[in-house]
Design a protein around this motif. Structure first.
Motif, PDB file in Angstrom:
ATOM      1  N   ARG A  50     -49.860 -63.579 -41.679  1.00 43.62           N
ATOM      2  CA  ARG A  50     -48.971 -62.496 -41.278  1.00 43.62           C
ATOM      3  C   ARG A  50     -49.754 -61.413 -40.556  1.00 43.62           C
ATOM      4  NH1 ARG A  50     -44.509 -63.830 -40.082  1.00 43.62           N
ATOM      5  NH2 ARG A  50     -43.917 -61.627 -40.068  1.00 43.62           N
ATOM      6  N   ASP A  60     -51.607 -59.807 -37.207  1.00 45.28           N
ATOM      7  CA  ASP A  60     -51.491 -59.823 -35.755  1.00 45.28           C
ATOM      8  C   ASP A  60     -52.518 -60.804 -35.202  1.00 45.28           C
ATOM      9  OD1 ASP A  60     -51.782 -59.239 -32.970  1.00 45.28           O
ATOM     10  OD2 ASP A  60     -51.003 -57.226 -33.312  1.00 45.28           O
ATOM     11  N   ARG A  90     -41.959 -62.954 -28.089  1.00 44.90           N
ATOM     12  CA  ARG A  90     -43.199 -62.640 -27.373  1.00 44.90           C
ATOM     13  C   ARG A  90     -43.751 -63.969 -26.847  1.00 44.90           C
ATOM     14  NH1 ARG A  90     -48.382 -59.311 -29.864  1.00 44.90           N
ATOM     15  NH2 ARG A  90     -49.949 -60.065 -28.357  1.00 44.90           N
ATOM     16  N   ASN A 106     -43.716 -63.873 -32.810  1.00 43.40           N
ATOM     17  CA  ASN A 106     -43.079 -62.604 -33.134  1.00 43.40           C
ATOM     18  C   ASN A 106     -43.659 -61.473 -32.285  1.00 43.40           C
ATOM     19  OD1 ASN A 106     -41.311 -63.478 -35.303  1.00 43.40           O
ATOM     20  ND2 ASN A 106     -43.175 -63.775 -36.512  1.00 43.40           N
ATOM     21  N   TYR A 107     -42.848 -60.436 -32.070  1.00 41.18           N
ATOM     22  CA  TYR A 107     -43.296 -59.306 -31.266  1.00 41.18           C
ATOM     23  C   TYR A 107     -44.516 -58.604 -31.849  1.00 41.18           C
ATOM     24  CZ  TYR A 107     -39.027 -59.612 -28.470  1.00 41.18           C
ATOM     25  OH  TYR A 107     -38.028 -60.051 -27.644  1.00 41.18           O
ATOM     26  N   ASP A 108     -44.659 -58.655 -33.178  1.00 40.30           N
ATOM     27  CA  ASP A 108     -45.801 -57.978 -33.800  1.00 40.30           C
ATOM     28  C   ASP A 108     -47.081 -58.808 -33.749  1.00 40.30           C
ATOM     29  OD1 ASP A 108     -45.325 -59.948 -35.685  1.00 40.30           O
ATOM     30  OD2 ASP A 108     -44.852 -58.574 -37.326  1.00 40.30           O
ATOM     31  N   THR A 129     -47.535 -61.813 -34.988  1.00 39.03           N
ATOM     32  CA  THR A 129     -47.653 -62.808 -36.047  1.00 39.03           C
ATOM     33  C   THR A 129     -46.981 -64.107 -35.611  1.00 39.03           C
ATOM     34  OG1 THR A 129     -45.634 -61.960 -37.095  1.00 39.03           O
ATOM     35  CG2 THR A 129     -47.734 -61.071 -37.864  1.00 39.03           C
TER      36      THR A 129
END
Length: 488
Positions: free
Chosen positions: A30, A32, A343, A367-369, A371
């Motif tokens: 989880r 980045d 992303r 995911n945008y973050d 992950t």
């Protein structure tokens, strides 16, 4: 880490530490992906992937294969003779997929910095691969224009996201919006969306609108209406599609939505999955789908899910994330769709009835973050995109050029991009993209691209808000930057 090393085995030893404890199949991280890279890869490949003890990962030199799977294999299985350890015990398949996307992002950013892209203006012509052109402003004074359509008398209709339908006449934006349009839920990405003029407008006068319809407790869902213009008002309004209130969603994202008339009495429209990704696979829900109805809102009997228990009969395709581009090929009649990925993984799809386009089970994004989301980019029973953009360009509207002012662009697909502020030209042959070109970049976020009846290509920009058109020019500066050819 991922290539044939130009350094001794010492480089590999720097990253063996995680393997001492990660002997079983790991769970997806989880963290980045940038942090994962910094902790496991930066010692060898440099903090900016430019190379250190190991080779650069952003110079497009790959000795073990340049495709995604080859890069993933190098991470997963390593190259021990060159000092590259296997990371299958330290990184999950999802983590490895995220690293591949990260490498693609960093490589694209480096290439972009080294490319001079065209920036046309009314007084500045540029030369693309096939035509020279200028970008001529048609009208300003708009507030977040979303869609453009043309009336037979030459007037232009423009939707503004906040809920206004505007008219442009002879290049002048009329001061008063059309009254009587439906109330919209103008929050986040919601608002007044697409506008389309019926192909037989001269006889029937119908204008179609899609918008985010407000529901209970702050919810909303994309709805479709049609009406007629009379003395500055939207009259004789008819609701063609509205989901049951219990299916409305509270998220402020992913409404879609674009229209296509197929010339056979049908209207196609798209709805994004509203930020509830699992809904895209649920045939009892309207979001995350492309729909087909008759032009009066009734359901065609040959729709693929008509008669299927629990399925909405208007659904034409499903597994679509946020489709904001829809266009019919002027020769083949095929329906083409562009949709925002997360992303990475923006997609160009050829839409066929009853097909599942995979979201969120398969995707080329994360995911945008930063992950990981999934390592699956393909699965039996799910369609592959004809083309995906990884990293994302924030692909939006799409239209085939059918005019005469740019003859060598005839029947090419033009797509706009929001985040990357681009218009791209795609040459399609035999159902495949055989070439793409960035026509221009960094002159504004591109919300809509429309081939107009007057033979020009019109563009709706957000920031600065305006409508412009491409017009032929005699000649000029060096060719614009090129996007790479499409790859599967």
């Amino acid at each position: 880490m991922f290539n044939t090393f130009r350094a001794p085995l010492t480089c590999g030893l720097l990253v063996f530490a995680p393997l001492a404890w990660a002997q079983s199949s790991p769970q997806p991280s989880r963290r980045d992906v940038a942090d994962v890279y910094a902790s496991l890869c930066a010692n060898c490949h440099g903090p900016k992937l430019e190379g250190a003890l190991g080779p650069s990962l952003v110079d497009d030199t790959w000795k073990s294969g340049a495709d995604d799977e080859s890069i993933a294999r190098s991470i997963r299985e390593g190259q021990l003779p060159a000092g590259m350890p296997a990371f299958s015990a330290a990184l999950s398949p999802q983590d490895i997929r995220a690293l591949v996307i990260y490498i693609r992002e960093q490589g694209a950013e480096r290439r972009s910095k080294g490319t001079a892209f065209a920036k046309p203006a009314a007084d500045k012509a540029v030369r693309s691969e096939l035509h020279a052109f200028k970008l001529e402003t048609v009208t300003e004074g708009l507030d977040t224009p979303w869609s453009v359509a043309f009336l037979p008398d030459g007037r232009m209709l423009v939707t503004e996201k906040e809920g206004r339908l505007r008219v442009v006449e002879k290049g002048r934006l009329l001061p008063e919006p059309i009254r009587g349009t439906p109330a919209v839920w103008s929050k986040g990405q919601g608002g007044l969306l697409d506008v389309a003029v019926h192909p037989d407008y001269a006889k029937n006068g119908w204008i179609y609108l899609s918008y985010s319809d407000p529901g209970a407790n702050g919810s909303a869902m994309t709805a479709i209406v049609r009406g007629k213009l009379r003395e500055g008002r939207f009259v004789e309004q008819q609701t063609l599609f509205r989901a049951p209130p219990g299916l409305y969603r509270n998220a402020g994202v992913h409404f879609g939505s674009r229209f296509v008339f197929d010339g056979k009495g049908h209207l196609f429209f798209s709805i994004g999955e509203r930020g509830h990704k699992e809904d895209a696979q649920d045939l009892s829900r309207p979001n995350g789908k492309v729909h087909r109805i008759h032009e009066d809102g009734s359901i065609p009997k040959d729709n693929p899910f008509v008669g299927r228990k629990g399925a909405l009969p208007s659904i034409w395709s499903y597994g679509n994330r946020n489709p904001q581009g829809l266009a019919q090929h002027p020769v083949t009649g095929e329906l083409w769709e562009t949709e925002h990925g997360p992303r990475g993984g923006d997609e160009l799809n050829r839409i066929e009835p009853g097909r599942n386009y995979g979201w969120p089970v398969i995707t080329y994004g994360m995911n945008y973050d930063g992950t990981p989301m999934t390592d699956r980019t393909a699965q039996e029973g799910m369609e592959q995109p004809v083309l995906h953009w990884t990293p994302s360009i924030a692909v939006c509207a799409a239209d085939f050029y059918t005019g005469s002012h740019f003859p060598q662009w005839k029947n090419d697909l033009f797509v706009g991009a929001l985040a990357q502020q681009e218009v791209r030209r795609l040459r399609i042959e035999g159902g495949k993209v055989v070439h793409q070109e960035v026509l221009f970049k960094d002159v504004g976020r591109v919300r809509d691209v429309v081939s107009s009846p007057d033979g020009y290509l019109y563009v709706a920009f957000n920031g600065p808000d305006r409508i412009a058109r491409l017009v032929p020019a005699p000649v000029v500066e060096p060719a614009s930057g090129k996007a790479p050819s499409a790859k599967p």
